[in-house]
Scaffold this active site. Structure first.
Site, PDB file in Angstrom:
ATOM      1  CD  GLU A 188      -2.518  -1.794   0.295  1.00 41.38           C
ATOM      2  OE1 GLU A 188      -2.697  -1.036  -0.668  1.00 41.38           O
ATOM      3  OE2 GLU A 188      -2.982  -2.935   0.336  1.00 41.38           O
ATOM      4  NE  ARG A 240      -0.444   6.568  -7.388  1.00 39.17           N
ATOM      5  CZ  ARG A 240      -1.680   6.436  -6.934  1.00 39.17           C
ATOM      6  NH1 ARG A 240      -1.982   6.860  -5.718  1.00 39.17           N
ATOM      7  NH2 ARG A 240      -2.610   5.878  -7.672  1.00 39.17           N
ATOM      8  N   GLY A 257     -13.088   4.517 -17.564  1.00 39.31           N
ATOM      9  CA  GLY A 257     -14.518   4.797 -17.477  1.00 39.31           C
ATOM     10  C   GLY A 257     -15.160   5.193 -18.794  1.00 39.31           C
ATOM     11  CG  ASP A 348      -3.489  -2.144  -7.377  1.00 42.51           C
ATOM     12  OD1 ASP A 348      -2.395  -2.246  -6.800  1.00 42.51           O
ATOM     13  OD2 ASP A 348      -4.554  -1.890  -6.789  1.00 42.51           O
ATOM     14  CD1 TRP A 402      -1.643   2.551  -1.945  1.00 46.06           C
ATOM     15  CD2 TRP A 402      -1.062   2.952  -4.070  1.00 46.06           C
ATOM     16  NE1 TRP A 402      -1.781   1.377  -2.637  1.00 46.06           N
ATOM     17  CE2 TRP A 402      -1.433   1.585  -3.950  1.00 46.06           C
ATOM     18  CE3 TRP A 402      -0.658   3.419  -5.323  1.00 46.06           C
ATOM     19  CZ2 TRP A 402      -1.408   0.697  -5.023  1.00 46.06           C
ATOM     20  CZ3 TRP A 402      -0.643   2.527  -6.379  1.00 46.06           C
ATOM     21  CH2 TRP A 402      -1.013   1.192  -6.234  1.00 46.06           C
ATOM     22  CG  ASP A 465      -4.395  -8.902   0.542  1.00 47.57           C
ATOM     23  OD1 ASP A 465      -4.568  -8.251  -0.495  1.00 47.57           O
ATOM     24  OD2 ASP A 465      -3.300  -9.370   0.872  1.00 47.57           O
TER      25      ASP A 465
END
Length: 537
Positions: A188, A240, A257, A348, A402, A465
């Protein structure tokens, strides 16, 4: 001469899900990711290399994911799963033969699943880790590691536990890739000062940070997010990039999207009659099977049939748009920096192909456009950038992640805070036992085996997780079950070793069921202060 660098970083991770009973619903996570993300990435890399396209990127294959991909039982189960998908695709050709719009999509799926079968079974003999290793050796990708079970490191209690997660991640990487990793994906992107010292002790060269982790570093970084900083321990931290992340990730503005792209949530596993699909639902519960015939279309429930040609054209358009925007970034940064900037874009991996069906196409178009259509931006791995610029500012990143709101809230809140008192007590108990039994040398000794299994059970319980799923309110029962199961196993094993009454039958069962990290050694949990004294002595 290029003016700047673009560093893609893909984070490939799944929690360790390997059940003795076949057909468990959670194993679908692995099968979907292999079919829809990992194999498509391998396919596009093969095409790019064949066409002579130069590309580089960094990918983390987490230790738990690598362990599953390298497991012969799971490889064989996935092989059978892929054959079932091909079988269903043949049935879909028959079912849709009088519906031209749907039939061409059935043809598409039939081709994709057969192509996946070729690469998985025939070319790489059920072991796709070999493919990633091959492209690493070619210099196209750099594979990095992560914490053993993707534990949320800032919320672990002790440095012993953090060190065990990191060291086991490195050892697992060596097992599968035959060398030590240069970098690590902190789960993460979660960092807190002091963690860098453990990374340095384990000879890790760099990690990836959240944007604000770098921007709020002390002292403030001279180059912002566009060059790494070195922590006081000497480990590089890459930040990032905000702009490139937003273009891909944003629910409102991001590419995935677009209304032309395939709709993830419409699947024949839910749309068709149960009797038709039940053979492909091993658990008997409706789920996504992988055949999706509609495009996003709109924000409401009305959906049009998916058009793969229009979607492919849109992916090419979006790749060109992404390249143009990075060129504009580099043009601006060239004017204000005295070195070539690096734009670090971490995502990811499962976004590409699984959540965003056209993602691998987009990535392939982008690498081709960067190769053929411009000469200002060069793709690069993070290690290669450090080779270009070995001298960097020293600054300490701030505590961050993040996740939502940028800190620890997702993994520590009212839905999951109950787990930490148990995890922390288990850490302390394991440190105590590792110190107490440090004299053991015979790894076949039932006490040695028990202590090793204690480490496995705790590592599996620490997976971030489970806390994430509890917060996200998806498959919560499974996440709670897994957390409690590993903690219960831990408690039983502790009781057995402390009472000198080890149940060998139960121990053997656990070694078979929770068989991750076969080379684990409980001495990894010995108190760090005593280990340091022994080193100095």
């Amino acid at each position: 001469m290029t003016k700047g660098f673009l560093a893609f970083v893909l984070h490939a991770h799944l929690p360790y899900v390997r059940h003795n009973k076949e057909g468990e619903l959670a194993e679908d996570w692995l099968y979907e990711a292999i079919t829809e993300t990992y194999i498509p990435l391998i396919i596009i890399m093969n095409r790019l290399v064949k066409e002579g396209v130069n590309f580089q990127y960094t990918i983390n294959i987490s230790p738990s994911l690598a362990s599953m991909l390298g497991d012969e039982l799971l490889q064989e189960r996935y092989h059978k799963h892929l054959l079932k998908l091909i079988e269903l695709s043949e049935k879909e050709l028959q079912r849709t033969k009088d519906q031209p719009e749907f039939y061409r999509l059935a043809e598409m799926y039939n081709y994709l699943y057969k192509e996946a079968y070729y690469f998985f079974h025939e070319k790489y003999h059920n072991n796709i880790l070999a493919a990633f290793k091959e492209f690493q050796e070619r210099g196209n990708i750099e594979i990095i590691t992560s914490a053993a079970t993707h534990a949320y490191l800032p919320l672990l209690l002790t440095d012993e536990a953090r060190n065990a997660q990191i060291k086991t991640g490195i050892e697992t990487y060596q097992q599968f890739f035959g060398k030590r990793p240069n970098g690590i994906w902190l789960p993460e992107c979660a960092f807190k000062p002091g963690l860098d010292q453990i990374l340095a002790e384990n000879d890790l060269r760099y990690f990836i940070s959240s944007s604000h982790g770098i921007l709020h570093a002390a002292p403030r970084p001279r180059y912002g997010l566009y060059a790494p900083i070195y922590t006081p321990a000497g480990v590089a931290a890459f930040g990032r990039d905000v702009e490139s992340s937003k273009q891909v990730w944003s629910a409102n503005e991001g590419y995935p999207g677009d209304y032309n792209y395939r709709e993830f949530y419409r699947d024949i596993g839910y749309d068709l009659d149960y009797d038709y699909v039940k053979e492909y639902l091993p658990s008997g519960i409706r789920k996504h099977i992988g055949f999706k015939y509609y495009k996003i279309t709109s924000k409401n429930n009305w959906k049009e049939v998916y058009d793969p040609i229009a979607a492919r054209d849109k992916a090419a358009e979006h790749a060109g748009n992404f390249m143009f925007n990075r060129q504009q970034q580099i043009h601006y940064l060239t004017q204000i920096l005295d070195r070539k900037a690096i734009i670090v874009s971490p995502y990811d991996a499962e976004l590409f192909g699984h959540w965003w069906f056209e993602g691998p196409q987009w990535l392939e178009f982008l690498f081709k456009k960067l190769h053929y259509d411009q000469d200002e931006i060069e793709t690069i791995s993070l290690s290669n950038y450090l080779d270009h610029y070995p001298k960097n500012q020293i600054a300490m990143p701030t505590e961050s992640s993040w996740g939502y709101k940028g800190y620890h809230e997702v993994w520590l809140n009212g839905t999951n805070d109950w787990i930490y008192r148990h995890l922390h007590q288990a850490e302390l108990k394991l440190i105590e036992l590792a110190d107490c039994f440090a004299y053991l040398n015979d790894q076949k000794d039932k006490r040695y085996r028990t202590l090793n299994q204690l480490v496995r059970e705790l590592l599996l319980a620490q997976s971030s997780d489970w806390a994430f799923i509890m917060k996200a309110d998806t498959m919560v029962d499974y996440a709670v079950l897994r957390t409690k199961k590993h903690l219960h196993n831990f408690s039983q094993l502790v009781e057995g070793i402390e009472r000198n009454n080890i149940d060998l039958t139960k121990l053997t069962e656990l070694e078979k069921e929770d068989n991750i990290f076969p080379a684990i050694d409980f001495k990894i949990y010995q108190p760090r202060s005593k280990v340091q004294l022994r080193k100095e002595g």
